[in-house]
Design an enzyme around this catalytic site. Structure first.
Site, PDB file in Angstrom:
ATOM      1  N   HIS A 155       0.806  -1.208   0.049  1.00  0.00           N
ATOM      2  CA  HIS A 155       0.130   0.168  -0.091  1.00  0.00           C
ATOM      3  C   HIS A 155       0.824   1.238  -0.035  1.00  0.00           C
ATOM      4  O   HIS A 155       0.493   2.222  -0.818  1.00  0.00           O
ATOM      5  CB  HIS A 155      -0.775  -0.051   1.230  1.00  0.00           C
ATOM      6  N   GLU A 156       1.812   1.363   0.907  1.00  0.00           N
ATOM      7  CA  GLU A 156       2.736   2.349   0.866  1.00  0.00           C
ATOM      8  C   GLU A 156       3.677   2.588  -0.223  1.00  0.00           C
ATOM      9  O   GLU A 156       3.690   3.822  -0.878  1.00  0.00           O
ATOM     10  CB  GLU A 156       3.656   2.315   2.159  1.00  0.00           C
ATOM     11  N   HIS A 159       1.531   4.290  -3.045  1.00  0.00           N
ATOM     12  CA  HIS A 159       1.422   5.764  -2.994  1.00  0.00           C
ATOM     13  C   HIS A 159       2.638   6.498  -3.564  1.00  0.00           C
ATOM     14  O   HIS A 159       2.524   7.104  -4.392  1.00  0.00           O
ATOM     15  CB  HIS A 159       1.412   6.123  -1.532  1.00  0.00           C
ATOM     16  N   GLU A 212      -6.399   6.636  -1.474  1.00  0.00           N
ATOM     17  CA  GLU A 212      -6.479   5.390  -0.773  1.00  0.00           C
ATOM     18  C   GLU A 212      -6.773   4.046  -1.294  1.00  0.00           C
ATOM     19  O   GLU A 212      -6.114   2.920  -1.050  1.00  0.00           O
ATOM     20  CB  GLU A 212      -7.352   5.672   0.578  1.00  0.00           C
TER      21      GLU A 212
END
Ligand SMILES: [Zn+2]
Length: 283
Positions: A155-156, A159, A212
């Site tokens: 997820h990070e 981004h 997100e």
């Protein structure tokens, strides 16, 4: 000598990745196509990101990250390279990183870093340019499995790959200077100063809900390809939800979650489950 099976596979792969081969996409110029890889599709890159040069954002992030790690080390709050948790997280990152390049060709040249900060915060981040950090709080309080670590890391990293921070900076630059002036009036000097200022704010940049959702999907895709079970996305967010009944985790203040996050992750499972099955079948 190349076997015909290999060359067939290669042709199939070329077909799958044909949309990635476009020079305009690689240069981040974009021409209206959404990015997709084997059924995992995201929107096109934000035009705001282009208002600030990627290398300047990555440079600001690298400086900020280095300072943070130095400060942590000075306070004995940086886990050493030979700590079992540091080794564990770096091993997970090593599996995920090779799958990141197609989402953003710059990632191949990033100086990736993975460190753990000794702090009770339930938090983790990946700054632009692949600078990853986890806090001991998130590992210990959520008792994360490797699969769940991979979901957060994915997820990070997503981004960073999708340049969401760069997009936020671009939006901020546009707002400050007046959208109607257009990007061509953004003097490089001005932008440089602005980015230097924002480098310090990278950690508190709050992502939007769209970013997100995108990071959830791309993160699951990366982790699944690396052989981590994407179903861990569900247990991870259940744990995060349970933890937020007390003081809200720091993570949630910069990663605002919609009410349907777990449902959305479940709905995305059919897209990424085959990638996980294929990765584990090859082991
Ligand atoms: Zn996020």
């Amino acid at each position: 000598m190349e076997t015909s099976a290999n060359s067939l596979n290669r042709r199939a792969l070329l077909r799958q990745t044909a949309r990635w081969g476009c020079a305009a996409c690689a240069a981040g110029v974009g021409h209206g196509f959404a990015l997709a890889r084997e059924g995992v599709e995201v929107g096109k890159n934000s035009k705001f990101a282009k208002l600030v040069p990627a290398d300047q954002v990555e440079q600001a992030a690298a400086q900020q990250y280095q300072k943070m790690m130095q400060d942590a080390a000075a306070q004995n709050a940086l886990l050493p390279a030979d700590h079992p948790q540091t080794k564990r997280l770096r091993a997970i990152a090593q599996k995920i990183i090779p799958f990141s390049y197609e989402w953003n060709p710059r990632a191949k040249n990033w100086q990736w870093a993975v460190n753990i900060l000794n702090s009770n915060q339930i938090n983790a981040f990946c700054m632009p340019g692949g600078k990853i950090a986890f806090y001991t709080g998130i590992l210990e309080q959520l008792k994360l499995t490797d699969d769940e670590v991979a979901m957060i890391m994915g997820h990070e990293v997503a981004h960073a790959l999708r340049e969401h921070a760069r997009e936020r900076m671009g939006k901020s630059a546009a707002t400050n200077i007046g959208l109607n002036l257009g990007a061509q009036l953004l003097g490089l000097g001005n932008t440089g100063a602005q980015i230097a200022n924002m480098g310090g704010q990278l950690l508190s940049l709050k992502f939007g809900r769209e970013d997100e959702s995108e990071a959830d999907l791309v993160g699951m895709e990366l982790a699944a390809r690396a052989g981590y079970n994407p179903r861990a996305g569900v247990t991870l967010w259940q744990k995060m939800g349970a933890a937020s009944k007390g003081a809200p985790p720091q993570f949630l203040s910069t990663h605002p979650s919609g009410p349907t996050r777990i449902k959305d992750i479940e709905a995305n499972l059919p897209k990424v489950d085959p990638l996980f099955r294929r990765a584990t079948a090859q082991k």
